[in-house]
Design a protein around this motif. Structure first.
Motif, PDB file in Angstrom:
ATOM      1  N   ALA A  63       0.587  -1.057   0.171  1.00 47.70           N
ATOM      2  CA  ALA A  63       0.078  -0.166   0.124  1.00 47.70           C
ATOM      3  C   ALA A  63       0.366   1.267  -0.048  1.00 47.70           C
ATOM      4  O   ALA A  63       0.505   2.161   0.794  1.00 47.70           O
ATOM      5  N   ARG A  64       1.264   0.972  -1.319  1.00 45.76           N
ATOM      6  CA  ARG A  64       2.814   2.386  -0.948  1.00 45.76           C
ATOM      7  C   ARG A  64       2.236   3.022  -2.022  1.00 45.76           C
ATOM      8  O   ARG A  64       2.538   3.422  -3.329  1.00 45.76           O
ATOM      9  N   HIS A  65       1.145   3.827  -1.818  1.00 49.00           N
ATOM     10  CA  HIS A  65       0.510   4.932  -3.042  1.00 49.00           C
ATOM     11  C   HIS A  65       1.480   6.594  -3.675  1.00 49.00           C
ATOM     12  O   HIS A  65       2.827   6.247  -2.401  1.00 49.00           O
ATOM     13  N   VAL A  66       1.239   6.566  -4.415  1.00 45.46           N
ATOM     14  CA  VAL A  66       1.931   7.856  -4.648  1.00 45.46           C
ATOM     15  C   VAL A  66       1.610   9.428  -3.955  1.00 45.46           C
ATOM     16  O   VAL A  66       0.501   8.949  -3.615  1.00 45.46           O
ATOM     17  N   LYS A  67       2.377  10.023  -3.490  1.00 42.17           N
ATOM     18  CA  LYS A  67       2.918  10.916  -2.969  1.00 42.17           C
ATOM     19  C   LYS A  67       1.803  12.036  -3.070  1.00 42.17           C
ATOM     20  O   LYS A  67       1.363  12.042  -4.780  1.00 42.17           O
ATOM     21  N   GLY A  68       1.780  12.699  -2.209  1.00 42.32           N
ATOM     22  CA  GLY A  68       0.461  13.844  -2.078  1.00 42.32           C
ATOM     23  C   GLY A  68       0.859  15.067  -3.684  1.00 42.32           C
ATOM     24  O   GLY A  68       2.057  15.112  -3.779  1.00 42.32           O
ATOM     25  N   PRO A  69       0.506  15.772  -4.218  1.00 40.46           N
ATOM     26  CA  PRO A  69       0.750  17.064  -5.274  1.00 40.46           C
ATOM     27  C   PRO A  69       1.606  17.630  -4.377  1.00 40.46           C
ATOM     28  O   PRO A  69       0.912  18.281  -3.043  1.00 40.46           O
TER      29      PRO A  69
ATOM     30  N   LEU B 282     -11.203  19.054 -17.355  1.00 40.32           N
ATOM     31  CA  LEU B 282     -12.362  19.562 -17.815  1.00 40.32           C
ATOM     32  C   LEU B 282     -12.647  20.687 -16.958  1.00 40.32           C
ATOM     33  O   LEU B 282     -13.401  21.262 -17.065  1.00 40.32           O
ATOM     34  N   ASP B 283     -11.998  20.051 -15.193  1.00 42.58           N
ATOM     35  CA  ASP B 283     -12.919  20.904 -14.427  1.00 42.58           C
ATOM     36  C   ASP B 283     -11.143  21.380 -13.732  1.00 42.58           C
ATOM     37  O   ASP B 283     -11.272  22.001 -12.358  1.00 42.58           O
ATOM     38  N   GLY B 284     -10.392  21.824 -14.455  1.00 45.02           N
ATOM     39  CA  GLY B 284      -9.178  22.146 -14.665  1.00 45.02           C
ATOM     40  C   GLY B 284      -7.963  21.255 -13.479  1.00 45.02           C
ATOM     41  O   GLY B 284      -7.005  22.471 -13.544  1.00 45.02           O
ATOM     42  N   GLN B 285      -8.188  20.138 -12.742  1.00 42.28           N
ATOM     43  CA  GLN B 285      -7.072  19.404 -12.233  1.00 42.28           C
ATOM     44  C   GLN B 285      -5.786  19.033 -13.770  1.00 42.28           C
ATOM     45  O   GLN B 285      -6.492  18.457 -14.692  1.00 42.28           O
ATOM     46  N   ARG B 286      -4.995  19.029 -13.022  1.00 43.63           N
ATOM     47  CA  ARG B 286      -3.415  19.174 -14.008  1.00 43.63           C
ATOM     48  C   ARG B 286      -3.029  17.673 -13.345  1.00 43.63           C
ATOM     49  O   ARG B 286      -2.840  17.673 -12.661  1.00 43.63           O
ATOM     50  N   LEU B 287      -3.067  17.262 -14.969  1.00 44.23           N
ATOM     51  CA  LEU B 287      -2.488  15.447 -14.826  1.00 44.23           C
ATOM     52  C   LEU B 287      -0.759  16.035 -14.381  1.00 44.23           C
ATOM     53  O   LEU B 287       0.002  17.083 -14.509  1.00 44.23           O
ATOM     54  N   ASN B 288      -0.128  15.198 -13.822  1.00 43.22           N
ATOM     55  CA  ASN B 288       1.180  15.075 -12.839  1.00 43.22           C
ATOM     56  C   ASN B 288       1.738  13.607 -12.781  1.00 43.22           C
ATOM     57  O   ASN B 288       1.352  13.444 -11.624  1.00 43.22           O
ATOM     58  N   PRO B 289       1.611  12.919 -13.804  1.00 41.88           N
ATOM     59  CA  PRO B 289       1.740  11.572 -13.297  1.00 41.88           C
ATOM     60  C   PRO B 289       3.524  11.261 -13.353  1.00 41.88           C
ATOM     61  O   PRO B 289       4.079  11.883 -13.282  1.00 41.88           O
ATOM     62  N   ARG B 290       4.118   9.885 -12.976  1.00 41.41           N
ATOM     63  CA  ARG B 290       4.432  10.094 -11.787  1.00 41.41           C
ATOM     64  C   ARG B 290       4.912   8.357 -11.244  1.00 41.41           C
ATOM     65  O   ARG B 290       4.243   7.662 -12.532  1.00 41.41           O
ATOM     66  N   LYS B 291       5.908   8.272 -10.839  1.00 43.81           N
ATOM     67  CA  LYS B 291       6.552   6.521 -11.265  1.00 43.81           C
ATOM     68  C   LYS B 291       5.463   5.035 -11.141  1.00 43.81           C
ATOM     69  O   LYS B 291       5.311   4.256 -11.398  1.00 43.81           O
ATOM     70  N   GLY B 292       4.586   5.620  -9.901  1.00 50.55           N
ATOM     71  CA  GLY B 292       3.905   5.028  -9.879  1.00 50.55           C
ATOM     72  C   GLY B 292       2.068   5.115  -9.865  1.00 50.55           C
ATOM     73  O   GLY B 292       1.666   4.474 -10.766  1.00 50.55           O
TER      74      GLY B 292
ATOM     75  N   PRO C 238       3.862 -12.884 -22.122  1.00 49.87           N
ATOM     76  CA  PRO C 238       4.243 -11.386 -22.907  1.00 49.87           C
ATOM     77  C   PRO C 238       4.382 -10.152 -21.421  1.00 49.87           C
ATOM     78  O   PRO C 238       2.473  -9.990 -21.722  1.00 49.87           O
ATOM     79  N   GLU C 239       4.709  -9.395 -21.895  1.00 51.39           N
ATOM     80  CA  GLU C 239       5.157  -7.878 -20.906  1.00 51.39           C
ATOM     81  C   GLU C 239       4.795  -6.770 -21.908  1.00 51.39           C
ATOM     82  O   GLU C 239       4.888  -6.278 -22.616  1.00 51.39           O
ATOM     83  N   VAL C 240       3.486  -6.479 -20.962  1.00 54.41           N
ATOM     84  CA  VAL C 240       3.082  -4.861 -21.564  1.00 54.41           C
ATOM     85  C   VAL C 240       3.922  -3.643 -21.842  1.00 54.41           C
ATOM     86  O   VAL C 240       4.887  -3.907 -21.172  1.00 54.41           O
ATOM     87  N   MET C 241       3.984  -2.858 -23.031  1.00 55.99           N
ATOM     88  CA  MET C 241       4.593  -1.399 -22.687  1.00 55.99           C
ATOM     89  C   MET C 241       3.665  -0.581 -22.738  1.00 55.99           C
ATOM     90  O   MET C 241       2.914  -0.279 -23.033  1.00 55.99           O
ATOM     91  N   VAL C 242       3.698   0.254 -21.884  1.00 57.02           N
ATOM     92  CA  VAL C 242       2.787   1.848 -21.188  1.00 57.02           C
ATOM     93  C   VAL C 242       3.983   2.468 -20.897  1.00 57.02           C
ATOM     94  O   VAL C 242       4.873   2.083 -20.256  1.00 57.02           O
ATOM     95  N   LYS C 243       3.982   4.044 -22.147  1.00 56.06           N
ATOM     96  CA  LYS C 243       5.560   4.661 -21.451  1.00 56.06           C
ATOM     97  C   LYS C 243       5.034   6.266 -22.150  1.00 56.06           C
ATOM     98  O   LYS C 243       4.292   6.212 -22.826  1.00 56.06           O
ATOM     99  N   ILE C 244       5.491   7.327 -21.605  1.00 53.29           N
ATOM    100  CA  ILE C 244       5.387   8.639 -22.063  1.00 53.29           C
ATOM    101  C   ILE C 244       6.229   8.863 -23.014  1.00 53.29           C
ATOM    102  O   ILE C 244       7.606   8.673 -22.803  1.00 53.29           O
TER     103      ILE C 244
END
Length: 363
Positions: free
Chosen positions: A23-29, A189-199, A64-70
């Motif tokens: 339960a090691r969630h992404v840290k808060g923004p 649309l609600d003004g929230q900005r994406l901030n993707p991290r490693k998690g 087979p392993e999926v690949m997802v990357k920015i």
């Protein structure tokens, strides 16, 4: 399943995959940024014991392993338009948006761009100093995977993780495998900005793999170290710089560290080396423990134990990119030194300082 195996599965993430199993969630923004992306359903909490075992089974049988990357992202409308032109092949490939609408041709793709421009958050037309206004994401599977399944899984993945954001995606089949290019507007649309991290990136892989499995495709999203893989794939940006015969600060730094170590002047200039070695030790120890536990179980457990043993046998010798650089430089230094010695010997011999002295001694 024994209590010992339960305990090992609980620690599976601590050894191999901490973000997924714990339960090691992404840290808060940060205060100046809005809430980062967060998984909305299956990928929210720690994995269940059953899903951890299923992941272990897929690792053991080498699913087979999926690949997802920015892969990047535009900082202005000009860059965003250029990427939309790229993924649509200038209108030759269908593009689908978050509403399921299909766009065909250059004119239609322009409508997608205009919808982003008028979507409530102003994106500058030019300028590169501002924040990223779009995230470009690539999703793929190895060659031979059903194309429809990949596209359907990508559609479901985008809907799950980017609800409330404008996005567009298209499938490309111009390489050795079919893949999806997904571009997401950074501000919702609600003004929230994406901030993707490693998690977030890890959970994106988990979700994409789940969506593929729901469509009958064997797919996994395990960490490289769990499969005995040491080296990361080369970053696209670094590859592009290399192809342009340019120089990267990162590559220059890595090379300088390798040169220092090769000359015996800095054995600990690359602390990642020690971490990688320590993780490999923990990985082998963990697999040994779980194989021992499984060997005392039922037929299915014993079969899994044999698969794990077989997996470990395929692990290649630990050889990081840093080690390879150091070895290559040492080989160059050794060859250069040997060449110098041979040149000196040849010079002395031609002047009679070697063979002549020997002949005089014999006389």
């Amino acid at each position: 399943m024994t209590a010992a195996l339960d305990r090992w599965l609980d620690d599976f993430g601590a050894t191999l995959d901490p973000i997924y199993s714990r339960a090691r969630h992404v840290k808060g923004p940060r205060k100046e940024k809005s809430t980062p992306t967060a998984p909305k359903s299956r990928a929210t909490g720690p994995a269940t014991r059953e899903s951890r075992r299923a992941t272990l089974e897929r690792i053991a049988r080498k699913s087979p392993e999926v690949m997802v990357k920015i892969t990047g992202g535009g900082r202005n409308m000009r860059q965003i338009k250029a990427h939309m032109d790229y993924i649509s092949r200038n209108g030759e490939i269908d593009v689908e948006d978050e509403q399921g609408l299909i766009y065909q041709g250059k004119k239609d793709v322009r409508h997608v761009r205009d919808a982003w421009r008028d979507g409530g958050h102003t994106i500058p037309y030019e300028g590169e100093d501002g924040p990223r206004e779009a995230f470009n994401i690539m999703l793929s599977m190895p060659a031979g995977t059903d194309k429809r399944a990949i596209k359907d899984a990508a559609r479901a993945f985008a809907s799950e993780h980017f609800d409330g954001y404008q996005y567009a995606f298209a499938g490309h089949d111009d390489k050795d495998h079919f893949h999806i290019h997904l571009t997401v507007k950074a501000v919702g649309l609600d003004g929230q900005r994406l901030n993707p991290r490693k998690g977030d990136l890890h959970r994106w892989r988990v979700t994409f793999a789940e969506q593929l499995r729901e469509r009958g495709v064997d797919a996994n999203a395990s960490p490289r170290k769990a499969r005995g893989v040491v080296r990361k794939a080369e970053r696209q940006a670094l590859r592009a710089i290399t192809e342009r015969n340019g120089k990267s600060k990162v590559l220059r730094k890595h090379r300088a560290e390798a040169i220092q170590e090769a000359r015996g002047r800095g054995e600990h200039l690359n602390p990642a080396q020690d971490r990688i070695s320590a993780v490999r030790v923990l990985t082998l120890k963990g697999y040994g423990e779980v194989a021992k536990i499984l060997s005392k179980g039922d037929a299915a457990d014993r079969e899994l134990a044999l698969q794990i043993v077989g997996l470990v046998k395929t692990f290649q010798q630990l050889n990081t990119a840093h080690q390879s650089r150091v070895k290559a430089i040492r080989d160059i230094l050794s060859t250069t030194q040997q060449s110098r010695v041979e040149a000196i010997r040849e010079t002395l011999s031609s002047r009679g300082h070697i063979d002549g002295s020997r002949n005089e001694g014999r006389a």
